[in-house]
Design an enzyme around this catalytic site. Structure first.
Site, PDB file in Angstrom:
ATOM      1  N   GLY A 178       0.790  -1.220   0.000  1.00 47.39           N
ATOM      2  CA  GLY A 178       0.000   0.000   0.000  1.00 47.39           C
ATOM      3  C   GLY A 178       0.821   1.269   0.000  1.00 47.39           C
ATOM      4  CB  SER A 179       0.093   4.379   1.819  1.00 50.12           C
ATOM      5  OG  SER A 179       0.688   5.613   2.033  1.00 50.12           O
ATOM      6  CB  SER A 180       4.582   6.367  -0.288  1.00 46.04           C
ATOM      7  OG  SER A 180       3.737   7.495  -0.109  1.00 46.04           O
ATOM      8  N   GLY A 181       3.397   5.846   2.955  1.00 41.67           N
ATOM      9  CA  GLY A 181       3.515   6.477   4.272  1.00 41.67           C
ATOM     10  C   GLY A 181       4.125   5.596   5.347  1.00 41.67           C
TER      11      GLY A 181
ATOM     12  CG  LEU B  86       7.496   1.940   0.340  1.00 45.50           C
ATOM     13  CD1 LEU B  86       5.996   2.081   0.193  1.00 45.50           C
ATOM     14  CD2 LEU B  86       8.167   3.307   0.245  1.00 45.50           C
TER      15      LEU B  86
END
Ligand code: F3S
Length: 571
Positions: free
Chosen positions: A64-67, A93
């Site tokens: 999922g997200s890059s966060g 990531l």
């Protein structure tokens, strides 16, 4: 009690000890993890409800997200971080988060860690020596049936100039950013640093309500980091990710007004450093459109997939630390899809379903992301999608999986033929996406338990001008129901353009609400009960981030719901 030592490969150095938390799963730390409590909150994840604080977390990879790195930074600040990661698949990531937070990360154990390590075991990770020691309460025969590889960790070759910067010739800040890039790149097999021309960092805002009930002091402490991101001069195209506050309407969306001056301060600092604070997840809507072959360092996960797959630009999946380091140093490590051979498709998806709207394309992306994991897929049987459909495809792929790009044969610039997409080799696997699979995705993302809807949301990823036009058209002669909040999030530049053309006013007169710079998952200001949205990404994260039920439906159906406050099942 037994103690067994296993050889492994170091990805990020260091040593740590803690109780194991084990599941053969991928974790999205943004949206699936609460950095204030340290708990996994992704509904349906095998680790849902478990606390990672002080643990050695054994899992497949992030998704999922890059966060991810941002969330682990916040967990670190709040004292809720894990102590080490053991991953069976190495993704950029996860590595970046560990480099930035100085957590040891190992992979390639000589055993299957999901068999040999159980939740509650005491695990010592010595990444520098390549050893994982497991102490378990029960008698467990050791299993060493996997091969541990030494690669791909070889020291990166630096140019004289790069070595000088690393030695501090341009100051300690640039040296530290370069160290981060080198450590990140070496873990992922990069042999050199290459010049980067276009960056999209993601940490240039006050976290605000993205942390749920985070105390003001925690947010303040995280600001030291955001300020440091805009301390150096940047000499390339640089636009920043969406924010957690609509700076045009902080009161309307319930921002903590104590944070508004800090947000404005960041805006000023960024202007001085040379970064355009566009605050959008979709920079290509506001003029940052990389060209084929251009090396970029972008964070937003859907935008990474979009520019690799539809523009032929090249970026690996970045977190804020690496994108900021790229902006400050002018280099990125050359690994993954920056190299032509790594852009080869592995999985063939034969599309047999008819896609009639943008949300259908999103469903396809969600299916493909799940099937592909970290593998690059190639899709056949498709016509060229319009921009809005392409964005839904990319956003959904990046929600359910971790591939940084896909090929649509005949559409992706470097994949005019199947042979080009697979670089002359055969697919590892072939999967079909037909009408049944399309219906399954819609069904799996519908979590509503009743027909009443109180929130309708458009603009994830941030709405394009065309979407604003279409929503205005669909609303003509109608009024949003009094019990419904209908929200559209978009970049400030799109709002201005839409206002000049009169479409934004039409939406507002019909009862719609505009949010710029941000979106509800970043700037949560109210807790809806039940939402309708055409966006797969928001639909998927609705339960975790907004705490509400969701109905996934195409734009026209969502507008109908907005005016009636009810969801009518399609016949
Ligand atoms: Fe953009 Fe927010 Fe969606 S940042 S991609 S609108 S979750």
């Amino acid at each position: 009690m037994t103690t067994q030592a296993y050889r492994c490969r170091r990805a990020v150095g260091g040593a740590a000890e803690g109780r194991a938390l084990v599941a053969d799963t991928r974790i999205s730390f943004w949206g699936g993890f609460d950095p204030v409590t340290g708990r996994i909150v992704e509904v349906g994840n095998p680790l849902e409800g478990e606390c990672v604080t002080g643990k050695v977390v054994v899992f497949r990879s992030t998704k999922g997200s890059s966060g991810t790195s941002r969330m682990l930074r916040l967990a670190n600040i709040s004292g809720k971080a894990p102590v080490a990661f053991i991953n069976t698949e190495l993704d950029e990531l996860s590595v970046l988060a560990c480099v930035a937070q100085r957590l040891p990360l190992v992979t390639d154990l000589e055993c299957d860690p999901f068999e040999s390590i159980r939740t509650g075991d005491v695990v010592k990770v010595d990444a520098d020596r390549g050893i994982v020691q497991v102490t378990s309460a029960d008698d467990r025969p050791p299993k060493s049936d996997h091969k541990t590889t030494d690669g791909p960790r070889t020291p990166m070759g630096l140019t004289d100039n790069q070595q000088k910067v690393l030695d501090g010739a341009d100051g300690p800040v640039r040296a530290e950013h370069l160290r981060c890039l080198i450590e990140w790149g070496e873990a992922l097999g990069a042999e050199r640093l290459v010049p980067v021309e276009n960056v999209m960092p993601s940490g240039l805002y006050v976290p605000n309500h993205s942390l749920g009930n985070a105390p003001f002091e925690l947010i303040e402490r995280s600001m030291e980091y955001s300020r440091s991101c805009v301390a150096e001069t940047v000499q390339m195209t640089a636009t920043c990710h969406a924010s957690c506050m609509d700076l045009e309407r902080p009161e309307q969306f319930g921002a903590d007004l104590r944070q508004v001056p800090t947000q404005r301060e960041l805006l000023d600092r960024a202007r001085q450093s040379g970064i355009s604070m566009t605050w959008t997840c979709a920079p290509y809507l506001v003029g940052n459109i990389p060209v084929k072959g251009q090396i970029c360092a972008w964070t937003e996960s859907h935008a990474v997939v979009y520019i690799n797959s539809f523009l032929g630009a090249r970026t690996t999946r970045h977190g804020n630390e690496s994108a900021t380091a790229a902006a400050v140093t002018g280099w990125v490590p050359e690994f993954g899809v920056l190299r032509t051979e790594n852009r080869r498709a592995r999985l063939l998806i034969e599309v047999e379903a008819t896609l009639t709207n943008d949300t259908d394309w999103g469903c396809l992306g969600f299916f493909v992301g799940k099937a592909a994991g970290l593998r690059i897929p190639a899709l056949t049987g498709l016509r060229p999608p319009r921009l809005e459909a392409a964005r839904q495809l990319c956003a959904a792929l990046a929600t359910s999986g971790g591939a940084p790009m896909l090929h649509i044969v005949g559409v992706t610039p470097e994949a005019p033929t199947m042979n080009d997409a697979f670089q002359g080799q055969a697919p590892d696997e072939t999967v079909t996406f037909g009408p049944a699979e399309l219906a399954d995705v819609y069904e799996s993302l519908r979590t509503h338990t009743g027909p009443e809807i109180d929130f309708v949301y458009f603009g994830c990823p941030h709405a394009s001008l065309q979407e604003v036009v279409e929503i205005a058209h669909a609303l003509r002669g109608k009024q949003v129901h009094a019990d419904v909040t209908m929200l559209i999030s978009m970049p400030y530049a799109i709002e201005m353009q839409g206002r000049r053309l009169g479409f934004v006013q039409e939406i507002e007169q019909a009862g719609g609400t505009i949010m710029t710079d941000s979106c509800p998952t970043n700037a949560l200001w109210r807790y809806p009960k039940r939402m309708a949205t055409p966006a797969i990404k928001t639909g998927f994260y609705a339960q975790n981030l907004l705490g509400c039920e969701a109905v996934l439906a195409p734009m026209e159906d969502c507008v109908r719901v907005a005016t009636s406050a009810r969801w009518h099942e399609p016949r």
